[in-house]
Design a protein around this motif. Structure first.
Motif, short mmCIF file in Angstrom:
data_model
loop_
_atom_site.label_atom_id
_atom_site.label_comp_id
_atom_site.label_asym_id
_atom_site.label_seq_id
_atom_site.Cartn_x
_atom_site.Cartn_y
_atom_site.Cartn_z
N ARG A 39 -8.87 -3.63 -13.90
CA ARG A 39 -9.90 -3.76 -12.86
C ARG A 39 -10.64 -5.08 -12.98
O ARG A 39 -10.96 -5.73 -11.98
CB ARG A 39 -10.87 -2.59 -12.92
CG ARG A 39 -10.25 -1.28 -12.49
CD ARG A 39 -11.22 -0.14 -12.60
NE ARG A 39 -10.52 1.12 -12.41
CZ ARG A 39 -11.04 2.30 -12.66
NH1 ARG A 39 -12.29 2.40 -13.11
NH2 ARG A 39 -10.33 3.39 -12.47
N VAL A 42 -8.66 -7.80 -11.37
CA VAL A 42 -8.82 -7.84 -9.91
C VAL A 42 -10.09 -8.60 -9.56
O VAL A 42 -10.09 -9.50 -8.70
CB VAL A 42 -8.86 -6.42 -9.31
CG1 VAL A 42 -9.27 -6.45 -7.85
CG2 VAL A 42 -7.52 -5.73 -9.48
N GLN A 54 -4.64 -7.48 0.44
CA GLN A 54 -4.18 -6.64 -0.67
C GLN A 54 -2.81 -7.10 -1.15
O GLN A 54 -2.54 -7.13 -2.34
CB GLN A 54 -4.15 -5.17 -0.25
CG GLN A 54 -5.51 -4.56 -0.16
CD GLN A 54 -5.48 -3.06 0.03
OE1 GLN A 54 -6.40 -2.51 0.59
NE2 GLN A 54 -4.45 -2.37 -0.42
N LEU A 57 -3.16 -10.20 -3.23
CA LEU A 57 -3.77 -9.83 -4.50
C LEU A 57 -2.73 -9.20 -5.43
O LEU A 57 -2.65 -9.55 -6.61
CB LEU A 57 -4.94 -8.88 -4.27
CG LEU A 57 -5.78 -8.47 -5.46
CD1 LEU A 57 -6.36 -9.68 -6.19
CD2 LEU A 57 -6.90 -7.54 -5.03
N ALA A 58 -1.92 -8.31 -4.90
CA ALA A 58 -0.86 -7.69 -5.70
C ALA A 58 0.09 -8.75 -6.24
O ALA A 58 0.46 -8.73 -7.42
CB ALA A 58 -0.11 -6.65 -4.88
N LEU A 61 -1.52 -10.82 -9.04
CA LEU A 61 -1.67 -10.06 -10.28
C LEU A 61 -0.34 -9.62 -10.87
O LEU A 61 -0.29 -9.12 -11.99
CB LEU A 61 -2.56 -8.84 -10.04
CG LEU A 61 -4.00 -9.14 -9.63
CD1 LEU A 61 -4.72 -7.85 -9.25
CD2 LEU A 61 -4.75 -9.87 -10.73
N ASN A 67 -0.06 -0.11 -6.84
CA ASN A 67 -0.92 -0.23 -8.01
C ASN A 67 -2.25 -0.88 -7.65
O ASN A 67 -3.32 -0.43 -8.08
CB ASN A 67 -0.19 -1.03 -9.10
CG ASN A 67 -0.95 -1.10 -10.40
OD1 ASN A 67 -1.86 -1.91 -10.53
ND2 ASN A 67 -0.56 -0.29 -11.35
N VAL A 68 -2.20 -1.95 -6.84
CA VAL A 68 -3.43 -2.63 -6.47
C VAL A 68 -4.30 -1.72 -5.60
O VAL A 68 -5.54 -1.77 -5.69
CB VAL A 68 -3.15 -4.00 -5.82
CG1 VAL A 68 -2.95 -3.92 -4.33
CG2 VAL A 68 -4.26 -4.98 -6.11
N THR A 69 -3.69 -0.87 -4.80
CA THR A 69 -4.47 0.07 -3.98
C THR A 69 -5.28 1.00 -4.87
O THR A 69 -6.48 1.23 -4.61
CB THR A 69 -3.54 0.89 -3.06
OG1 THR A 69 -2.90 -0.01 -2.16
CG2 THR A 69 -4.31 1.93 -2.27
N LEU A 71 -6.30 0.43 -7.96
CA LEU A 71 -7.36 -0.36 -8.60
C LEU A 71 -8.51 -0.60 -7.62
O LEU A 71 -9.69 -0.47 -7.97
CB LEU A 71 -6.81 -1.70 -9.10
CG LEU A 71 -5.82 -1.63 -10.25
CD1 LEU A 71 -5.13 -2.98 -10.45
CD2 LEU A 71 -6.52 -1.19 -11.53
N LEU A 72 -8.16 -0.94 -6.39
CA LEU A 72 -9.19 -1.21 -5.38
C LEU A 72 -9.96 0.04 -4.99
O LEU A 72 -11.17 -0.03 -4.74
CB LEU A 72 -8.56 -1.85 -4.14
CG LEU A 72 -8.05 -3.27 -4.34
CD1 LEU A 72 -7.28 -3.74 -3.11
CD2 LEU A 72 -9.19 -4.22 -4.67
#
Length: 151
Positions: A39, A42, A54, A57-58, A61, A67-69, A71-72
């Protein structure tokens, strides 16, 4: 093998020790702010790169969009990020830091700066430049050995 294999092994052992110590410090630092390393990553990405989709960002990272969803979701629930419709692409979601998210990342950045000052305060500039150059070289070689690594 390098010309001095025992020196190379000692250097690698020092790197392993360094990663353990820094990893533990990072873990404690982010945990004190109610975060995980993922986190915090992010938040750090948004802090340095600014608002992004998103998907971007994915990619940055090196994680899946799913996975990013996750975390967000957690970061939004904690009031650290905001997700909004992208202004020009109705299929995309734009992610940005909230005021609280900027405050937390500023605290993390300040902690990093304080640690840097303590670690390198009395190191001569030339020695610090050589150290930084050596770390960059080792990092690039590690990335070449493991092409799946990112960052």
């Amino acid at each position: 093998m390098p010309e001095h294999p025992s020196s190379a092994r000692v250097s690698l052992d020092r790197l392993f020790e360094l990663t353990e110590v820094l990893g533990a410090m990072m873990q404690r630092g982010v945990a004190e702010r109610g975060l995980t390393i993922a986190r915090a990553g992010v938040l750090w990405a948004l802090f340095h790169e600014g608002p992004m989709t998103q998907r971007s960002l994915a990619g940055l990272l090196g994680v899946t969009p799913r996975n990013v969803t996750g975390l967000l979701d957690a970061l939004q629930e904690d009031g650290l990020v905001l997700r909004e419709a992208h202004p020009t692409d109705r299929r995309a979601t734009l992610v940005s830091l909230t005021g609280r998210g900027r405050q937390v990342t500023a605290e993390l950045s300040g902690g990093r700066d304080e640690l840097a000052a303590v670690l390198f305060a009395d190191m001569p500039a030339g020695q610090l430049a050589d150290f930084t150059s050596s770390l960059a070289r080792v990092t690039e070689r590690l990335k070449a050995v493991d092409p799946t690594s990112h960052g």
